[in-house]
Scaffold this motif. Structure first.
Motif, mmCIF file in Angstrom:
data_model
loop_
_atom_site.group_PDB
_atom_site.id
_atom_site.type_symbol
_atom_site.label_atom_id
_atom_site.label_comp_id
_atom_site.label_asym_id
_atom_site.label_seq_id
_atom_site.Cartn_x
_atom_site.Cartn_y
_atom_site.Cartn_z
ATOM 1 N N UNK A 1 0.984 -1.274 0.079
ATOM 2 C CA UNK A 1 -0.122 0.084 0.233
ATOM 3 C C UNK A 1 0.923 1.343 -0.175
ATOM 4 N N UNK A 2 0.486 2.186 -1.028
ATOM 5 C CA UNK A 2 1.407 3.456 -0.844
ATOM 6 C C UNK A 2 0.796 4.338 0.064
ATOM 7 N N UNK A 3 1.718 5.557 0.305
ATOM 8 C CA UNK A 3 1.229 6.594 1.179
ATOM 9 C C UNK A 3 -0.127 7.208 0.883
ATOM 10 N N UNK A 4 -1.126 7.451 1.881
ATOM 11 C CA UNK A 4 -2.454 8.296 1.658
ATOM 12 C C UNK A 4 -2.096 9.478 2.035
ATOM 13 N N UNK A 5 -2.838 10.524 1.049
ATOM 14 C CA UNK A 5 -2.680 11.939 1.632
ATOM 15 C C UNK A 5 -3.891 12.578 0.793
ATOM 16 N N UNK A 6 -4.199 13.758 1.373
ATOM 17 C CA UNK A 6 -5.433 14.663 0.901
ATOM 18 C C UNK A 6 -4.599 15.681 -0.034
ATOM 19 N N UNK A 7 -5.207 15.850 -1.213
ATOM 20 C CA UNK A 7 -4.563 17.119 -1.859
ATOM 21 C C UNK A 7 -5.734 18.021 -2.176
ATOM 22 N N UNK A 8 -5.207 19.431 -2.322
ATOM 23 C CA UNK A 8 -6.374 20.278 -2.650
ATOM 24 C C UNK A 8 -6.411 20.512 -4.181
ATOM 25 N N UNK A 9 -7.613 20.670 -4.670
ATOM 26 C CA UNK A 9 -7.560 20.579 -6.112
ATOM 27 C C UNK A 9 -8.241 22.209 -6.570
ATOM 28 N N UNK A 10 -9.387 22.367 -6.148
ATOM 29 C CA UNK A 10 -10.130 23.487 -6.172
ATOM 30 C C UNK A 10 -10.112 23.881 -7.694
ATOM 31 N N UNK A 11 -10.640 23.086 -8.450
ATOM 32 C CA UNK A 11 -10.958 23.471 -10.064
ATOM 33 C C UNK A 11 -12.447 23.197 -10.522
ATOM 34 N N UNK A 12 -13.029 24.289 -11.001
ATOM 35 C CA UNK A 12 -14.136 24.367 -11.478
ATOM 36 C C UNK A 12 -14.520 23.027 -12.553
ATOM 37 N N UNK A 13 -15.640 22.382 -12.211
ATOM 38 C CA UNK A 13 -15.974 21.109 -13.011
ATOM 39 C C UNK A 13 -16.175 21.538 -14.608
ATOM 40 N N UNK A 14 -16.915 22.576 -14.723
ATOM 41 C CA UNK A 14 -16.990 23.181 -16.072
ATOM 42 C C UNK A 14 -16.184 23.975 -16.560
ATOM 43 N N UNK A 130 -26.720 24.751 -17.560
ATOM 44 C CA UNK A 130 -25.232 24.776 -17.198
ATOM 45 C C UNK A 130 -24.137 25.100 -18.176
#
Lengths: 220, 115
Positions: A1-14, A130
């Motif tokens: 198992x690799x290391x788990x981490x949380x990353x911030x993305x903050x990108x608009x889906x559209x 949309x």
């Protein structure tokens, strides 16, 4: 198992569609075009409205039409028969046009400076709300056979529209539909919405719609 | 089904972010949807599962965070949060004319990845 981490993305889906729409807007501005995104339920009379509008505008203002439908080239053929260049997009399973489709279509049409580009979206009052296509304004078409509470049922589209056209008013004697109540319902959601009543079939009210088009010269 | 297009667009953003962080798997994602976006959470969830199948986000947990949108009353200027449906009188003066203050639409906020 690799290391788990949380990353911030903050990108608009559209975001990608919105960037393409903005690029379309700049492209349309170079041509000084008035670009209208025409939306409605299936069968409200978008194509008939366009055919009658093209006939009345005649040579006074060059027009081109992008036709969006799930299937068939029928609508583009009706537009060409009315004398304007048309490009048909078939979305297959898709329920809306997006900015990339509109760009491809626009590049395949003979555009003329100062003209009008009508985009007839897929008949659907939900999804196209949309997706920005780079238009100047969305125009929602309702017909009197649909119920005067329709604006309340599809508030997102009404909120996104500049103008609402109430079509098929020649049928008012036969249906329970109050155009004033319909307009009032729509303005609960969008108080600045402009509303016109017409019948593309009999021609009643078409002058006011042409006058509205005349008041909107296009992207500066 | 524009939820399908939206699920595909979200997955593209996730895959790009995963590539940037050299992730081998995407375990979870948090997507914010505001009241101006015309999407149905259940439909998004179903489409999301389908588009993720077979890729690095297969089985990824989807956390949809619904956020309100700010509305401003055109009669009295009061600002308040508006939920889905968009039709609501102003809670202060019962005014019906509202202006929506630019929402964020749909945003992929963060992901949990395995390196």
């Amino acid at each position: 198992m690799g290391k788990k981490s949380i990353i911030e993305v903050e990108a608009a889906v559209l975001g990608q569609n919105d960037r393409l729409a903005q690029s379309n807007r700049e492209f349309f501005a170079q041509w000084g075009l008035l670009v209208l995104n025409l939306v409605s339920s299936p069968g409200s009379g978008k194509t008939t409205l366009l055919v009658e509008t093209l006939g009345r505008l005649g040579q006074s203002r060059p027009c081109a039409v992008i036709e969006g439908d799930q299937e068939t080239p029928n609508d583009a053929e009706r537009i060409r028969a009315a004398g304007a260049p048309a490009f048909q997009i078939n979305t297959g399973r898709g329920c809306h046009l997006d900015a990339a489709m509109v760009r491809r279509a626009a590049q395949n049409l003979p555009l003329e400076r100062g003209g009008i580009l009508f985009i007839e979206n897929v008949g659907n009052l939900i999804c196209p709300a949309d997706f920005d296509l780079g238009e100047q304004a969305k125009v929602t078409l309702l017909s009197v056979t649909e119920g005067d509470d329709k604006p309340l049922k599809y508030p997102h589209m009404i909120a996104a529209s500049r103008l609402m056209l109430i079509n098929k008013i020649d049928l008012l004697p036969y249906v329970r539909f109050d155009p004033r109540l319909c307009a009032a319902n729509a303005r609960k959601i969008n108080p600045r919405l402009e509303v016109l009543e017409l019948s593309a079939y009999t021609g009643e009210g078409m002058d006011a719609w042409l006058e509205w088009l005349g008041r909107h010269p296009g992207f500066a | 089904m524009h939820e399908m297009s939206i699920a595909i667009a979200a997955l593209e953003i996730m895959e790009q972010a995963a590539l940037k962080h050299s992730a081998r798997r995407i375990l979870a994602v948090w997507i914010e949807v505001d009241a101006s976006a015309c999407v149905e959470p259940e439909a998004i969830a179903a489409c999301f599962e389908v588009v993720c199948a077979g890729g690095i986000a297969q089985g990824c947990a989807l956390h949809l965070e619904q956020s309100p949108i700010r509305a401003r009353c055109l009669d009295c200027g009061h600002e308040f949060d508006l939920g889905p449906g968009l039709e609501l009188p102003c809670p202060l003066c019962a005014g019906r004319g509202l202006r929506l203050e630019g929402g964020r639409g749909m945003v992929v906020n963060r992901m949990e990845i395995e390196e």
